[in-house]
Design a protein around this motif. Structure first.
Motif, PDB file in Angstrom:
ATOM      1  N   VAL A   1     -15.568  -1.715   0.925  1.00  7.71           N
ATOM      2  CA  VAL A   1     -15.159  -0.209   0.719  1.00  7.71           C
ATOM      3  C   VAL A   1     -13.905   0.190   0.141  1.00  7.71           C
ATOM      4  O   VAL A   1     -13.708   0.913  -0.887  1.00  7.71           O
ATOM      5  CB  VAL A   1     -15.702   0.776   1.993  1.00  7.71           C
ATOM      6  CG1 VAL A   1     -15.448   2.132   1.795  1.00  7.71           C
ATOM      7  CG2 VAL A   1     -16.943   0.446   2.432  1.00  7.71           C
ATOM      8  N   ARG A   2     -12.702  -0.084   0.957  1.00  5.79           N
ATOM      9  CA  ARG A   2     -11.623  -0.171   0.474  1.00  5.79           C
ATOM     10  C   ARG A   2     -11.340  -0.538  -0.712  1.00  5.79           C
ATOM     11  O   ARG A   2     -10.261  -0.069  -1.634  1.00  5.79           O
ATOM     12  CB  ARG A   2     -10.521  -0.849   1.551  1.00  5.79           C
ATOM     13  CG  ARG A   2      -9.119  -0.496   1.208  1.00  5.79           C
ATOM     14  CD  ARG A   2      -8.095  -1.102   2.183  1.00  5.79           C
ATOM     15  NE  ARG A   2      -8.179  -2.598   2.528  1.00  5.79           N
ATOM     16  CZ  ARG A   2      -7.624  -3.401   3.558  1.00  5.79           C
ATOM     17  NH1 ARG A   2      -6.604  -2.645   4.025  1.00  5.79           N
ATOM     18  NH2 ARG A   2      -7.731  -4.794   3.364  1.00  5.79           N
ATOM     19  N   VAL A   3     -11.555  -1.866  -1.191  1.00  4.59           N
ATOM     20  CA  VAL A   3     -11.604  -2.364  -2.616  1.00  4.59           C
ATOM     21  C   VAL A   3     -12.211  -1.457  -3.614  1.00  4.59           C
ATOM     22  O   VAL A   3     -11.536  -1.119  -4.600  1.00  4.59           O
ATOM     23  CB  VAL A   3     -12.171  -3.940  -2.754  1.00  4.59           C
ATOM     24  CG1 VAL A   3     -12.090  -4.128  -4.171  1.00  4.59           C
ATOM     25  CG2 VAL A   3     -11.250  -4.862  -1.762  1.00  4.59           C
ATOM     26  N   GLY A   4     -13.303  -0.930  -3.116  1.00  7.18           N
ATOM     27  CA  GLY A   4     -14.055   0.137  -4.044  1.00  7.18           C
ATOM     28  C   GLY A   4     -12.994   1.342  -4.303  1.00  7.18           C
ATOM     29  O   GLY A   4     -12.920   1.846  -5.431  1.00  7.18           O
TER      30      GLY A   4
ATOM     31  N   LEU B   1      -5.267   5.212   5.152  1.00 10.73           N
ATOM     32  CA  LEU B   1      -5.794   5.833   6.299  1.00 10.73           C
ATOM     33  C   LEU B   1      -6.807   4.804   6.945  1.00 10.73           C
ATOM     34  O   LEU B   1      -6.937   4.604   7.892  1.00 10.73           O
ATOM     35  CB  LEU B   1      -6.062   7.147   6.059  1.00 10.73           C
ATOM     36  CG  LEU B   1      -5.247   8.312   5.869  1.00 10.73           C
ATOM     37  CD1 LEU B   1      -5.818   9.554   5.382  1.00 10.73           C
ATOM     38  CD2 LEU B   1      -4.131   8.355   6.938  1.00 10.73           C
ATOM     39  N   MET B   2      -7.709   4.725   6.009  1.00  8.73           N
ATOM     40  CA  MET B   2      -8.917   3.532   6.216  1.00  8.73           C
ATOM     41  C   MET B   2      -8.191   2.109   6.871  1.00  8.73           C
ATOM     42  O   MET B   2      -8.952   1.572   7.805  1.00  8.73           O
ATOM     43  CB  MET B   2      -9.767   3.123   4.955  1.00  8.73           C
ATOM     44  CG  MET B   2     -10.635   3.987   4.421  1.00  8.73           C
ATOM     45  SD  MET B   2     -11.404   3.491   2.831  1.00  8.73           S
ATOM     46  CE  MET B   2     -12.208   1.848   3.569  1.00  8.73           C
ATOM     47  N   SER B   3      -7.249   1.825   6.474  1.00  9.17           N
ATOM     48  CA  SER B   3      -6.723   0.450   6.737  1.00  9.17           C
ATOM     49  C   SER B   3      -5.900   0.830   8.166  1.00  9.17           C
ATOM     50  O   SER B   3      -6.315  -0.023   9.244  1.00  9.17           O
ATOM     51  CB  SER B   3      -5.231   0.038   6.043  1.00  9.17           C
ATOM     52  OG  SER B   3      -5.829  -0.152   4.628  1.00  9.17           O
ATOM     53  N   ILE B   4      -5.262   1.933   8.423  1.00 10.72           N
ATOM     54  CA  ILE B   4      -4.923   2.072   9.838  1.00 10.72           C
ATOM     55  C   ILE B   4      -5.992   2.396  10.586  1.00 10.72           C
ATOM     56  O   ILE B   4      -5.866   1.616  12.022  1.00 10.72           O
ATOM     57  CB  ILE B   4      -3.961   3.274   9.746  1.00 10.72           C
ATOM     58  CG1 ILE B   4      -2.464   2.962   8.760  1.00 10.72           C
ATOM     59  CG2 ILE B   4      -3.350   3.900  11.208  1.00 10.72           C
ATOM     60  CD1 ILE B   4      -1.829   4.149   8.517  1.00 10.72           C
ATOM     61  N   ALA B   5      -6.973   3.065  10.303  1.00 15.04           N
ATOM     62  CA  ALA B   5      -7.894   3.592  11.337  1.00 15.04           C
ATOM     63  C   ALA B   5      -8.969   2.362  11.601  1.00 15.04           C
ATOM     64  O   ALA B   5      -9.315   2.242  12.956  1.00 15.04           O
ATOM     65  CB  ALA B   5      -8.653   4.630  10.834  1.00 15.04           C
TER      66      ALA B   5
ATOM     67  N   TYR C   1       0.784  -1.222  -0.069  1.00 13.80           N
ATOM     68  CA  TYR C   1      -0.050  -0.016  -0.092  1.00 13.80           C
ATOM     69  C   TYR C   1       0.879   1.226  -0.203  1.00 13.80           C
ATOM     70  O   TYR C   1       0.600   2.223  -0.972  1.00 13.80           O
ATOM     71  CB  TYR C   1      -1.087  -0.129   1.303  1.00 13.80           C
ATOM     72  CG  TYR C   1      -2.276  -0.718   0.896  1.00 13.80           C
ATOM     73  CD1 TYR C   1      -3.397  -0.131   0.407  1.00 13.80           C
ATOM     74  CD2 TYR C   1      -2.307  -1.979   1.139  1.00 13.80           C
ATOM     75  CE1 TYR C   1      -4.559  -0.725   0.339  1.00 13.80           C
ATOM     76  CE2 TYR C   1      -3.461  -2.644   0.690  1.00 13.80           C
ATOM     77  CZ  TYR C   1      -4.692  -2.136   0.284  1.00 13.80           C
ATOM     78  OH  TYR C   1      -5.865  -2.577   0.147  1.00 13.80           O
ATOM     79  N   ILE C   2       1.951   1.352   0.902  1.00 22.92           N
ATOM     80  CA  ILE C   2       2.714   2.635   0.888  1.00 22.92           C
ATOM     81  C   ILE C   2       3.631   2.673  -0.229  1.00 22.92           C
ATOM     82  O   ILE C   2       3.777   3.905  -0.761  1.00 22.92           O
ATOM     83  CB  ILE C   2       3.754   2.524   2.098  1.00 22.92           C
ATOM     84  CG1 ILE C   2       2.789   2.228   3.514  1.00 22.92           C
ATOM     85  CG2 ILE C   2       4.421   3.563   2.244  1.00 22.92           C
ATOM     86  CD1 ILE C   2       1.957   3.585   3.656  1.00 22.92           C
TER      87      ILE C   2
ATOM     88  N   ILE D   1      -8.747  -4.784  13.543  1.00 21.66           N
ATOM     89  CA  ILE D   1      -9.329  -5.663  13.761  1.00 21.66           C
ATOM     90  C   ILE D   1      -8.438  -6.975  13.150  1.00 21.66           C
ATOM     91  O   ILE D   1      -8.357  -8.153  13.524  1.00 21.66           O
ATOM     92  CB  ILE D   1     -10.424  -5.742  12.591  1.00 21.66           C
ATOM     93  CG1 ILE D   1     -11.619  -4.779  13.142  1.00 21.66           C
ATOM     94  CG2 ILE D   1     -11.296  -7.202  12.341  1.00 21.66           C
ATOM     95  CD1 ILE D   1     -12.742  -4.466  12.269  1.00 21.66           C
ATOM     96  N   ASN D   2      -7.656  -6.877  12.024  1.00 23.15           N
ATOM     97  CA  ASN D   2      -6.809  -7.753  11.509  1.00 23.15           C
ATOM     98  C   ASN D   2      -5.645  -8.097  12.459  1.00 23.15           C
ATOM     99  O   ASN D   2      -5.405  -9.283  12.519  1.00 23.15           O
ATOM    100  CB  ASN D   2      -5.998  -7.158  10.318  1.00 23.15           C
ATOM    101  CG  ASN D   2      -5.379  -8.241   9.306  1.00 23.15           C
ATOM    102  OD1 ASN D   2      -6.400  -9.227   8.930  1.00 23.15           O
ATOM    103  ND2 ASN D   2      -4.118  -8.048   9.336  1.00 23.15           N
TER     104      ASN D   2
END
Length: 148
Positions: free
Chosen positions: A131-134, A93-97, A58-59, A102-103
């Motif tokens: 949502v992230r995939v979208g 940001l979605m991933s981190i927040a 991602y980064i 959860i993961n």
């Protein structure tokens, strides 16, 4: 140089989209259908393995997009590349927040230590993952159009 960077960026982001799409649409639903909660161990292992790889992917995608946007600034398509990069930042940001917390819990689960609400937690992760995939699909499309 800029053309090579554009191709590398599109390939890296395209592969990211492919992996995340496959997880959302195929892998996790298959795991969820395994009898006796058999998918729980697989999800936990997947959380550990992908949890190590995906941050770099991602980064790296954001960095490639930002460099391409900077190099192309003022050219046709630069705005699309910048917008795509902003969407990739949003996905990080979605991933981190939301997704990583959860993961991280899922990665520690075993049949002996799974919480009672594990299905709800996985369901929440899945919804945010869709949502992230979208978001990353939209970024990918903008990058492809930005090449032209």
């Amino acid at each position: 140089m800029q053309n090579a960077l554009a191709v590398v960026t599109v390939v890296v982001v395209g592969l990211l989209v492919g992996v995340e799409f496959a997880v959302a649409v195929f892998v996790n639903p298959i795991l969820d259908r395994l009898p006796n909660d058999g998918g729980l161990a697989a999800r936990s292992d997947g959380a550990r393995v992908l949890g190590k790889v995906m941050p770099f992917w991602y980064i790296g995608s954001v960095v490639l997009g930002a460099i391409w946007a900077a190099m192309a600034w003022g050219d046709t398509g630069a705005g699309l590349v910048a917008t795509a990069t902003a969407l990739l930042v949003l996905s990080v940001l979605m991933s981190i927040a939301v997704l990583v917390p959860i993961n991280s819990r899922v990665a520690q689960w075993s049949h002996d230590s799974v919480p009672e609400d594990w299905k709800q937690q996985i369901g929440r992760w899945d919804r945010f993952h869709y949502v992230r995939v979208g978001v990353i699909v939209a970024a990918f499309v903008l990058l492809v159009v930005g090449i032209a």
